[in-house]
Design an enzyme around this catalytic site. Structure first.
Site, mmCIF file in Angstrom:
data_model
loop_
_atom_site.group_PDB
_atom_site.id
_atom_site.type_symbol
_atom_site.label_atom_id
_atom_site.label_comp_id
_atom_site.label_asym_id
_atom_site.label_seq_id
_atom_site.Cartn_x
_atom_site.Cartn_y
_atom_site.Cartn_z
ATOM 1 N N SER A 180 -50.000 21.221 14.779
ATOM 2 C CA SER A 180 -51.285 20.708 15.196
ATOM 3 C C SER A 180 -51.218 19.788 16.414
ATOM 4 O O SER A 180 -52.253 19.512 17.008
ATOM 5 C CB SER A 180 -51.938 19.948 14.044
ATOM 6 O OG SER A 180 -51.154 18.826 13.682
ATOM 7 N N SER A 226 -45.935 20.039 12.504
ATOM 8 C CA SER A 226 -46.842 19.849 13.637
ATOM 9 C C SER A 226 -46.279 19.143 14.862
ATOM 10 O O SER A 226 -46.956 19.085 15.890
ATOM 11 C CB SER A 226 -48.088 19.104 13.174
ATOM 12 O OG SER A 226 -48.967 20.007 12.598
ATOM 13 N N LYS A 263 -51.595 11.594 20.349
ATOM 14 C CA LYS A 263 -52.444 12.530 19.593
ATOM 15 C C LYS A 263 -53.674 11.794 19.067
ATOM 16 O O LYS A 263 -53.560 10.628 18.639
ATOM 17 C CB LYS A 263 -51.597 13.091 18.436
ATOM 18 C CG LYS A 263 -52.250 14.155 17.578
ATOM 19 C CD LYS A 263 -51.241 14.642 16.520
ATOM 20 C CE LYS A 263 -51.763 15.750 15.642
ATOM 21 N NZ LYS A 263 -50.754 16.222 14.668
HETATM 22 N N1 GLN Z 1 -49.297 24.005 10.287
HETATM 23 C C1 GLN Z 1 -49.197 23.194 9.121
HETATM 24 C C2 GLN Z 1 -50.538 23.071 8.448
HETATM 25 O O1 GLN Z 1 -51.490 23.584 8.955
HETATM 26 C C3 GLN Z 1 -48.604 21.871 9.448
HETATM 27 C C4 GLN Z 1 -49.576 20.932 10.000
HETATM 28 C C5 GLN Z 1 -48.993 19.583 10.275
HETATM 29 O O2 GLN Z 1 -47.779 19.406 10.259
HETATM 30 N N2 GLN Z 1 -49.877 18.626 10.489
HETATM 31 O O3 GLN Z 1 -50.645 22.480 7.409
#
Ligand code: GLN
Length: 492
Positions: free
Chosen positions: A156, A180, A78
């Protein structure tokens, strides 16, 4: 043997040691596939020369019998992991042209164990999102999309999950702050493992919410995820929140019997928005575990309904502090036509951050501001403690907790991007484990009505990744998700 790109981590390790193919051949196969792909947009950057050079070095080590644990395994990373002398943007314009002078601990460990970084993957900007739509690199397509229906890969770590699902790498690294790793893994039909907070070093990972962020693997099988996690785990003097604990043999854990295990089913996860398909898969999972001899009990995690609101206070609060450093002076992008220092800051931040990131910064600074701090931030911290206590009580009676990963399967691109609350609701089942710092895994368990993947989640005690791996392996065998991938044309 099937196509080289169909091989997962364990199969690659075996194939390389049997000399069925070389690391160079394997890396070349993936690079060709990545460069040929004009649809998914999973990768933001590849460095074919460097990856091939590393593959040659790996082949050379093998010839000299100096093989490392992940030698020759092509892994996508990532774009939130700082990679030395390689641009790293966290899919944000504000980090445009940012080239770190250091390697994150986790990617360094990957390289030191012989892994080949095959490229950097797209993500929601600064890891804020559940659909990969907030990325400055454009949307990523879920490989399970069919015809007109263009599905999000989740977020994400959407690029990593899509890349693993589409066989553009053997495995990938993601990060998980509130889901994420697990949510995109669930949407793309792959395995995602968020380790215990402190299991992996966060050093060199671009920070979102430091009390929640954790790195972990996204892979095609539970065993592959275990192999990768074992290599990237461990104490690091550069991260005071990493924990000095021996890393167990996680692959062995995958084949441990679950006959003595008690699995808790939390009533509070039976929410009204749960789709019937998800409900059925969950029931099916319970039956599979019963057949394998596990003891199933009902448990209660009473503060679950407050987890999502608490997360969406704590995470933005920490984000607003972490993102204060992007001011146009120290990193990446700087706005033009500046009249003063204040003008430089405000223009750079206005132009450099996307809408979702700005929303988080605004929420974060608001909940931390004098007058609102006690009502929001402090209250959310108290809720967090209650959630930890809920889990502590539950784990007196059970060894792991089984829940769905998401309330429904992948949605279409654009379907939720204009409604932040609906988007945040995606994380309803993943944030509790994040707030409590617990290890949790999502594994593909079936398909919904529209033939979209659905994941089941297992949550474990702190530093007991072994239990969730052993239970997940049983579910994986029962689900036989590979047959659905073949049936749906994801693999040949
Ligand atoms: N979807 C969650 C957020 O937008 C989790 C994101 C993540 O785990 N980086 O905060």
């Amino acid at each position: 043997m099937g196509k080289l790109s169909d091989l997962g981590v364990e199969e690659v390790i075996n194939g390389l040691s049997n000399k069925s193919f070389s690391a160079k051949e394997l890396v070349q196969t993936y690079i060709d596939k990545i460069l040929e792909d004009k649809i998914l947009n999973a990768f933001v950057r590849v460095n074919p020369e460097k990856s091939l050079k590393n593959a040659e070095l790996s082949d050379d080590r093998r010839k000299r019998n100096k093989v490392l644990p992940l030698d020759g395994v092509p892994i996508a990373v990532k774009d939130i992991f700082c990679t030395k002398n390689e641009e790293t943007n966290a899919s944000s314009k504000i980090l445009e042209n940012f080239v770190p002078q250091y390697e994150s601990t986790v990617t360094r460990k990957l390289l030191e164990s012989g892994g080949i970084i095959i490229g950097k993957t797209s993500m929601d900007e600064f890891a804020m999102g559940s659909s990969n739509e907030t990325s400055n690199n454009g949307v990523v397509l879920n490989p399970w999309s069919k015809g007109e229906k263009k599905l999000v890969p989740g977020g994400s770590s959407g690029g990593s999950a899509a890349a693993v699902s589409a066989r553009l790498c053997s495995a990938a690294l993601g990060t998980d702050t509130g889901g994420s790793i697990r949510q995109p893994a669930s949407f793309c039909g792959v395995v995602g493992l968020k380790p215990t907070y402190g299991r992996c070093s966060r050093w060199g990972i671009i920070a979102f919410a430091s009390s929640l962020d954790q790195a972990g693997p996204i892979a095609r099988s539970v065993r592959d995820a275990a192999i990768i996690l074992e290599q990237i785990s461990g104490f690091d003097t550069m991260d005071s929140t990493s924990v000095d604990k021996k890393v167990p043999n996680l692959l062995t854990a995958c084949s441990q019997s679950i006959k003595e295990k008690t699995i808790g089913i939390p009533g509070e996860y039976q929410i009204s928005g749960l789709s019937d398909d998800v409900r059925n898969i969950w029931k099916q999972g319970i039956e599979w575990l019963k057949s394998a001899g596990a003891n199933i009990i009902d448990i209660s995690l009473p503060h679950t309904p407050y987890a999502l609101p608490a997360y969406y206070i704590v995470a933005p609060a920490e984000a607003s502090a972490n993102l204060a450093r992007y001011d146009g002076i120290k990193y990446g992008f700087r706005a033009n036509n500046i009249t003063s220092l204040d003008d430089l800051y405000s223009k750079t931040r206005s132009e450099g951050f996307g809408a979702e990131v700005k929303r988080r910064i605004l929420i974060g600074t608001y909940v931390l501001s004098a007058g609102y701090y006690d009502a929001y931030y402090l209250k959310a911290q108290k809720v967090r403690t209650k959630i930890v206590q809920d889990f502590n009580i539950a784990f007196e009676k059970c060894d792991a907790i089984l829940t769905p990963t998401t309330p429904a399967g992948a949605f279409e691109i654009g379907e939720k991007s204009h409604n932040p609350v609906e988007m945040y609701l995606n994380d309803i089942f993943t944030v509790p484990a994040s707030l409590a710092g617990l290890p949790a895994i999502s594994l593909p368990s079936g398909l919904d009505n529209n033939k979209r993947p659905l994941g089941l989640q297992l949550i474990g005690r702190p530093f007991d990744e072994e239990s969730i791996l052993s239970v997940a392996s049983v579910l994986e065998d029962s689900a036989n998700f590979r047959s659905m991938e073949i049936e749906q044309g994801i693999v040949s």
